[in-house]
Motif scaffolding. Structure first.
Motif, mmCIF file in Angstrom:
data_model
loop_
_atom_site.group_PDB
_atom_site.id
_atom_site.type_symbol
_atom_site.label_atom_id
_atom_site.label_comp_id
_atom_site.label_asym_id
_atom_site.label_seq_id
_atom_site.Cartn_x
_atom_site.Cartn_y
_atom_site.Cartn_z
ATOM 1 N N PRO A 229 0.847 -1.206 0.000
ATOM 2 C CA PRO A 229 0.000 0.000 0.000
ATOM 3 C C PRO A 229 0.876 1.247 0.000
ATOM 4 C CG PRO A 229 -0.669 -1.535 1.718
ATOM 5 C CD PRO A 229 0.664 -2.006 1.221
ATOM 6 N N TYR A 230 0.439 2.272 -0.701
ATOM 7 C CA TYR A 230 1.230 3.499 -0.820
ATOM 8 C C TYR A 230 0.340 4.718 -0.587
ATOM 9 C CZ TYR A 230 4.346 6.988 -2.961
ATOM 10 O OH TYR A 230 5.140 8.096 -3.211
ATOM 11 N N LEU A 231 0.715 5.560 0.333
ATOM 12 C CA LEU A 231 0.084 6.840 0.656
ATOM 13 C C LEU A 231 -1.266 6.722 1.368
ATOM 14 C CD1 LEU A 231 0.791 9.050 -2.504
ATOM 15 C CD2 LEU A 231 1.961 9.108 -0.313
ATOM 16 N N VAL A 232 -2.089 5.738 1.005
ATOM 17 C CA VAL A 232 -3.437 5.627 1.570
ATOM 18 C C VAL A 232 -3.405 4.764 2.825
ATOM 19 C CG1 VAL A 232 -5.797 4.860 1.166
ATOM 20 C CG2 VAL A 232 -4.480 5.906 -0.698
ATOM 21 N N GLU A 233 -3.911 5.276 3.907
ATOM 22 C CA GLU A 233 -3.993 4.534 5.161
ATOM 23 C C GLU A 233 -5.447 4.129 5.440
ATOM 24 O OE1 GLU A 233 -2.312 6.776 8.304
ATOM 25 O OE2 GLU A 233 -0.326 6.955 7.383
ATOM 26 N N GLY A 234 -5.646 2.918 5.945
ATOM 27 C CA GLY A 234 -6.973 2.466 6.313
ATOM 28 C C GLY A 234 -7.758 1.830 5.188
ATOM 29 N N ASN A 235 -7.225 1.830 3.982
ATOM 30 C CA ASN A 235 -7.889 1.203 2.835
ATOM 31 C C ASN A 235 -6.822 0.494 2.023
ATOM 32 O OD1 ASN A 235 -9.284 0.498 0.484
ATOM 33 N ND2 ASN A 235 -10.556 2.348 0.530
ATOM 34 N N GLU A 236 -6.517 -0.753 2.408
ATOM 35 C CA GLU A 236 -5.394 -1.468 1.811
ATOM 36 C C GLU A 236 -5.549 -1.700 0.306
ATOM 37 O OE1 GLU A 236 -3.020 -5.674 2.451
ATOM 38 O OE2 GLU A 236 -3.961 -4.676 4.159
ATOM 39 N N PRO A 237 -6.715 -2.143 -0.198
ATOM 40 C CA PRO A 237 -6.850 -2.329 -1.645
ATOM 41 C C PRO A 237 -6.593 -1.049 -2.438
ATOM 42 C CG PRO A 237 -8.628 -3.443 -0.506
ATOM 43 C CD PRO A 237 -7.922 -2.615 0.517
ATOM 44 N N LEU A 238 -7.144 0.082 -1.967
ATOM 45 C CA LEU A 238 -6.915 1.355 -2.651
ATOM 46 C C LEU A 238 -5.450 1.753 -2.565
ATOM 47 C CD1 LEU A 238 -7.952 3.850 -4.115
ATOM 48 C CD2 LEU A 238 -8.487 4.863 -1.876
ATOM 49 N N GLY A 239 -4.821 1.521 -1.412
ATOM 50 C CA GLY A 239 -3.411 1.848 -1.247
ATOM 51 C C GLY A 239 -2.528 1.061 -2.202
ATOM 52 N N LYS A 240 -2.883 -0.219 -2.424
ATOM 53 C CA LYS A 240 -2.118 -1.041 -3.354
ATOM 54 C C LYS A 240 -2.281 -0.546 -4.791
ATOM 55 C CE LYS A 240 -2.153 -5.218 -0.497
ATOM 56 N NZ LYS A 240 -2.645 -6.617 -0.355
#
Length: 551
Positions: A229-240
């Motif tokens: 995951p990158y930049l997005v915290e709390g939403n692993e699929p979106l972060g990936k």
């Protein structure tokens, strides 16, 4: 009927006062070779081996040796691998689109010429100047990098020394006939190829258990994981997904330079034969030198490696930041960092050499179009556009800005102009090729009569155009997470400059889009030369067959 068919598929006659017109059958074949099929009196002195290595050297650079580490840290081993495969497919769409045009009309400054002839003169003007600034400003950045790389061995040395020394050497080389540029690039690229192939062999051995950690296999895909995951915290699929998309941009920067074959087409022997040969092998080069390298880096280096994260966060440009070195360090091999650092020096010198060559030839094309002063159109008796070379080389002196305090902000903006300019160029090549096909259709010229016929067209060109524009528009998405005005302008300065140049030129010159039937597909066309007027390559040897497989 046979004669009528032949006339209907021939290119339209060349206008009488075009610079590249074949005005008479008299004159030596050497004179004809220098005039026809190019926008200026440049000489066709690049041999097949030069062109093949230019095709390789244009892609293998610091983006692969250093930038691949950033890709791994942002997206994980599988995320980075998929991103490089996807962008590689975009690059391939650009190259085969360029291939049809560059083999049919092999001219210096080809990118601006194709956009001007087939789409819109304002597009050729804006794209040409953006691309020119990309290459000329990169010269300053590469010269700076030489000093930083040498400081790896001795931090007391001033980078100003090496900026000055290498500026003089690279600039002098580009004032020599183009065959010298080809020779330099041949040997520089050979070193790159040997290094990458050597690393692939090394990686296979280490992954199979030759290192101090024993058998590795696909352990990094399990821990810390295939995706990061990158930049997005709390939403692993979106972060990936965000990590994957961020690496698309990084991969695009790594691939930039592949299109150098199109610039060199105007100065190579027998472009009808040698340009398609170089372009056809692009797929295998992307597969071997990029996809396989990213794959094995992901097996050897965990995406959460402290050494990797430290190098990425510090923005280091020497061997300490290379995932090649980190992989060797984790395997217990201690002699590799200095070797990789030496290779990086050759990589940067190769890039600097290409910066001056490519920038000067783009400037020639702009001058021939009337988009730059006619002075830059002139060449000496050896075919060297000396005014264009001198003007382009002057941008290298901007490297000395790094010696003054507070110059970091200026260079950040310059780097953004450099990086995004490549995507603008790729999208323009795809768009120009779509317009080129329409021009052929308007004259009832079948594509199967071209010297090189690309696959999956026009669909592949549309595929490249759509996604190149999408990546171009979203490449600065991090400035929205959260919003940062300064980062926004730094990321999109090239796009803004491109729009200003395009609209400004259109208002001043009152240009309109080129109709397919009016597109100039004759000037510089190789069909105006007999095959006997081209240089004949040496017979294929055993070594030549080996090079064909690897290179």
């Amino acid at each position: 009927m046979e004669q009528v068919d032949r006339i209907s598929t021939a290119p339209p006659p060349v206008a009488e006062k075009k610079p590249m017109e074949r005005t008479a059958s008299s004159g030596s074949s050497h004179d004809i070779e220098k005039r026809v099929g190019t926008t200026a009196a440049v000489a066709r002195r690049l041999k097949p081996r030069h062109l093949q290595m230019i095709a390789i050297g244009g892609t293998i650079g610091t983006g692969l040796f250093i930038g691949s580490g950033s890709a791994l840290a942002k997206a994980g081993p599988v995320g980075a691998l998929i991103a490089y495969i996807f962008v590689g497919s975009l690059v391939y769409s650009v190259m085969i689109s360029l291939g049809e045009m560059a083999t049919y009309i092999p001219i210096t400054g080809a990118f601006t010429q194709y956009a001007t002839r087939f789409v819109d003169p304002s597009l050729g003007f804006a794209m040409g100047w953006i691309y020119y600034f990309s290459w000329s400003l990169t010269y300053a950045l590469e010269l700076t990098a030489t000093g930083l790389i040498i400081q790896y061995w001795d931090e007391r040395l001033s980078i100003g020394i090496f900026i000055g020394v290498f500026w003089a050497i690279i600039t002098a080389v580009n004032f020599l006939p183009v065959s010298f540029y080809g020779e330099f690039e041949f040997w520089f690229s050979t070193i790159k190829v040997i290094t990458v192939v050597g690393f692939l062999i090394f990686a296979i051995c280490i992954d199979a258990g030759a290192g101090q950690n024993g058998y590795l296999g696909f352990h990094t895909w399990k821990n810390p994981g295939a995706f990061v995951p990158y930049l997005v915290e709390g939403n692993e699929p979106l972060g990936k997904f965000v990590g994957f998309w961020a690496v698309l941009i990084q991969a695009g920067f790594s691939y930039q330079g592949t299109e150098l074959v199109g610039i060199a087409a105007g100065e190579c022997e027998n472009p009808r034969k040698n340009v398609p040969a170089a372009i056809k092998k692009t797929f295998f080069r992307i597969l071997i030198f990029f996809v396989f390298t990213i794959f094995f880096i992901g097996l050897l280096v965990p995406s959460d490696s402290p050494d990797l994260l430290s190098a990425v966060n510090s923005g280091s440009t020497n061997a300490a930041a290379s995932p090649f070195v980190i992989a060797a360090k984790l395997a217990g091999v201690k002699a590799l960092p200095s070797i990789i650092n030496a290779v990086l020096l050759f990589v940067v010198l190769s890039a600097a050499n290409s910066n001056v060559y490519s920038g000067s030839r783009i400037l020639v094309g702009l001058a021939e179009d009337g988009s730059a002063p006619a002075l830059f159109y002139k060449t000496d008796k050896r075919g060297v556009p000396y005014y264009s070379v001198a003007f382009t080389a002057m941008f290298g002196l901007l490297g000395f800005l790094n010696l003054s305090a507070g110059a970091g902000t200026v260079f950040t903006w310059l780097q953004n102009i450099v990086g995004v300019g490549g995507f603008i160029n790729w999208a323009s090549i795809n768009g120009s090729h779509i317009a080129f096909q329409r021009a052929l259709a308007a004259r009832n010229i079948p594509r199967n009569t071209l010297p090189y016929v690309a696959w999956w067209q026009p669909y592949f060109a549309w595929y490249g155009l759509v996604f190149n524009i999408l990546i171009l528009l979203t490449q600065g998405f991090t400035c929205f997470m959260p919003w940062d005005t300064s980062s926004f302008f730094a990321a999109y300065i090239s796009v803004i400059l491109f729009v200003v140049l395009y609209i400004g030129h259109k208002i001043i010159k009152k240009t309109s889009f080129v109709k397919p039937i009016d597109a100039d597909i004759a000037t510089g066309c190789v069909d105006f030369l007999d095959d006997s007027q081209w240089s004949i390559s040496a017979p294929t040897t055993i070594w030549g067959k080996v090079k064909d497989i690897v290179m």
